[in-house]
Design a protein around this motif. Sequence first.
Motif, PDB file in Angstrom:
ATOM      1  N   TYR A 173      -6.106  -1.424   0.332  1.00 60.66           N
ATOM      2  CA  TYR A 173      -6.820  -0.167   0.077  1.00 60.66           C
ATOM      3  C   TYR A 173      -7.332   0.439   1.380  1.00 60.66           C
ATOM      4  N   THR A 174      -7.907  -0.395   2.241  1.00 59.69           N
ATOM      5  CA  THR A 174      -8.412   0.101   3.521  1.00 59.69           C
ATOM      6  C   THR A 174      -7.296   0.698   4.363  1.00 59.69           C
ATOM      7  N   ASN A 175      -6.163   0.015   4.437  1.00 56.91           N
ATOM      8  CA  ASN A 175      -5.053   0.516   5.242  1.00 56.91           C
ATOM      9  C   ASN A 175      -4.431   1.765   4.632  1.00 56.91           C
ATOM     10  N   ALA A 176      -4.451   1.882   3.308  1.00 54.64           N
ATOM     11  CA  ALA A 176      -3.957   3.106   2.671  1.00 54.64           C
ATOM     12  C   ALA A 176      -4.850   4.294   3.032  1.00 54.64           C
ATOM     13  N   LEU A 177      -6.158   4.066   3.072  1.00 50.33           N
ATOM     14  CA  LEU A 177      -7.081   5.130   3.471  1.00 50.33           C
ATOM     15  C   LEU A 177      -6.886   5.517   4.939  1.00 50.33           C
ATOM     16  N   ILE A 178      -6.631   4.515   5.784  1.00 51.96           N
ATOM     17  CA  ILE A 178      -6.378   4.793   7.204  1.00 51.96           C
ATOM     18  C   ILE A 178      -5.128   5.655   7.353  1.00 51.96           C
ATOM     19  N   ARG A 179      -4.067   5.277   6.633  1.00 53.54           N
ATOM     20  CA  ARG A 179      -2.819   6.043   6.721  1.00 53.54           C
ATOM     21  C   ARG A 179      -3.012   7.461   6.187  1.00 53.54           C
ATOM     22  N   ALA A 180      -3.784   7.602   5.103  1.00 54.92           N
ATOM     23  CA  ALA A 180      -3.987   8.918   4.487  1.00 54.92           C
ATOM     24  C   ALA A 180      -4.850   9.831   5.364  1.00 54.92           C
ATOM     25  N   SER A 181      -5.694   9.254   6.207  1.00 51.65           N
ATOM     26  CA  SER A 181      -6.601  10.051   7.032  1.00 51.65           C
ATOM     27  C   SER A 181      -5.866  10.853   8.105  1.00 51.65           C
ATOM     28  N   GLY A 182      -4.704  10.351   8.519  1.00 53.71           N
ATOM     29  CA  GLY A 182      -3.959  11.027   9.564  1.00 53.71           C
ATOM     30  C   GLY A 182      -4.511  10.788  10.953  1.00 53.71           C
ATOM     31  N   LEU A 183      -5.556   9.995  11.058  1.00 55.87           N
ATOM     32  CA  LEU A 183      -6.162   9.710  12.352  1.00 55.87           C
ATOM     33  C   LEU A 183      -5.376   8.623  13.090  1.00 55.87           C
ATOM     34  N   ASN A 216      -4.850  10.552  -4.270  1.00 49.61           N
ATOM     35  CA  ASN A 216      -4.366  10.867  -2.919  1.00 49.61           C
ATOM     36  C   ASN A 216      -3.758   9.654  -2.225  1.00 49.61           C
ATOM     37  N   VAL A 217      -4.110   8.445  -2.667  1.00 52.19           N
ATOM     38  CA  VAL A 217      -3.527   7.240  -2.050  1.00 52.19           C
ATOM     39  C   VAL A 217      -2.797   6.358  -3.064  1.00 52.19           C
ATOM     40  N   PHE A 218      -2.973   6.606  -4.362  1.00 49.02           N
ATOM     41  CA  PHE A 218      -2.320   5.801  -5.403  1.00 49.02           C
ATOM     42  C   PHE A 218      -1.212   6.654  -6.007  1.00 49.02           C
ATOM     43  N   LYS A 219       0.046   6.281  -5.755  1.00 51.94           N
ATOM     44  CA  LYS A 219       1.168   7.135  -6.101  1.00 51.94           C
ATOM     45  C   LYS A 219       2.196   6.414  -6.976  1.00 51.94           C
ATOM     46  N   ASN A 220       2.932   7.214  -7.765  1.00 49.66           N
ATOM     47  CA  ASN A 220       4.122   6.724  -8.445  1.00 49.66           C
ATOM     48  C   ASN A 220       5.284   6.722  -7.458  1.00 49.66           C
ATOM     49  N   ARG A 221       6.414   6.170  -7.889  1.00 52.34           N
ATOM     50  CA  ARG A 221       7.584   6.169  -7.009  1.00 52.34           C
ATOM     51  C   ARG A 221       8.037   7.584  -6.689  1.00 52.34           C
ATOM     52  N   SER A 222       7.791   8.518  -7.612  1.00 52.44           N
ATOM     53  CA  SER A 222       8.178   9.915  -7.384  1.00 52.44           C
ATOM     54  C   SER A 222       7.285  10.606  -6.361  1.00 52.44           C
ATOM     55  N   GLY A 223       6.144   9.948  -6.039  1.00 47.80           N
ATOM     56  CA  GLY A 223       5.200  10.549  -5.115  1.00 47.80           C
ATOM     57  C   GLY A 223       4.045  11.245  -5.794  1.00 47.80           C
ATOM     58  N   ALA A 224       4.091  11.332  -7.132  1.00 50.75           N
ATOM     59  CA  ALA A 224       2.987  11.947  -7.874  1.00 50.75           C
ATOM     60  C   ALA A 224       1.780  11.026  -7.861  1.00 50.75           C
ATOM     61  N   ASP A 258       2.503   0.172   0.056  1.00 54.89           N
ATOM     62  CA  ASP A 258       3.904   0.424   0.368  1.00 54.89           C
ATOM     63  C   ASP A 258       4.001   0.804   1.841  1.00 54.89           C
ATOM     64  N   ASP A 259       4.652  -0.030   2.638  1.00 54.78           N
ATOM     65  CA  ASP A 259       4.679   0.174   4.083  1.00 54.78           C
ATOM     66  C   ASP A 259       5.362   1.477   4.479  1.00 54.78           C
ATOM     67  N   SER A 260       6.397   1.870   3.742  1.00 53.57           N
ATOM     68  CA  SER A 260       7.149   3.061   4.142  1.00 53.57           C
ATOM     69  C   SER A 260       6.357   4.345   3.920  1.00 53.57           C
ATOM     70  N   SER A 261       5.651   4.443   2.784  1.00 52.95           N
ATOM     71  CA  SER A 261       4.912   5.664   2.473  1.00 52.95           C
ATOM     72  C   SER A 261       3.443   5.593   2.889  1.00 52.95           C
TER      73      SER A 261
END
Length: 210
Positions: free
Chosen positions: A166-176, A145-153, A112-115
């Motif tokens: 998956y790789t890009n989700a990990l990059i986004r989650a890292s905050g780097l 931590n990277v697989f979410k429902n629409r509610s964010g859970a 999901d590009d937005s989240s």
Amino acid sequence: MRAIVEDYESNADVLILNDVTNRSLAIEVQRWDTDIHHRTEHRLSLGHEVLWLITDSAQLSPEMRHQVYLGRGAFIRVRTFDQPYVALKPWEQGAPRCVPVMEVAGTIARLDDSSGTLRGTQLPLMRVVDEILDGKRNWIFPGSNVFKNRSGAGRTGGAWVRNIDYTNALIRASGLNIQPLPETSFYGRRSAPIVRPLSFLELDTGDGRT
């Protein structure tokens, strides 16, 4: 690409082999309880990836339904491009005459590009099968931590995910401060948009599409 119906060795409903990537996929359509773990392990030992397809009419126990999210499963139904959320039953007399597509959901994930997280989605079956056989989409356990429902859970369990998502989700989650991988990278390109499949008449006469 080759397909074997009722393959003897793997006991799969359909075994699809991609001679270019040297990958194979054992597909099983399931409507009742079975030992998913044991049967999956057998097929994996033969070198096949495994995809369990659970129909709308499946009579599954709660435990078996839970196993779908742990053992390479997905839920399948037939729909129309004109009404994407309406299930079809083209085998029934009096069913509307339209172009159907088999669609899978439940364990299919996308970025999901937005989240910047992975979200559940629904895709045409053949697109998912093509990506699995191409090595672009695999069964993994992304983590809540990277697989979410629409509610964010956070979501637990497995999912069919494109490697690049998956790789890009990990990059986004890292905050780097790391740029996401482009779709043209080694990890795979973006899937083509959904288009209406050709009818039998168009296939016979040709409509200019390749």
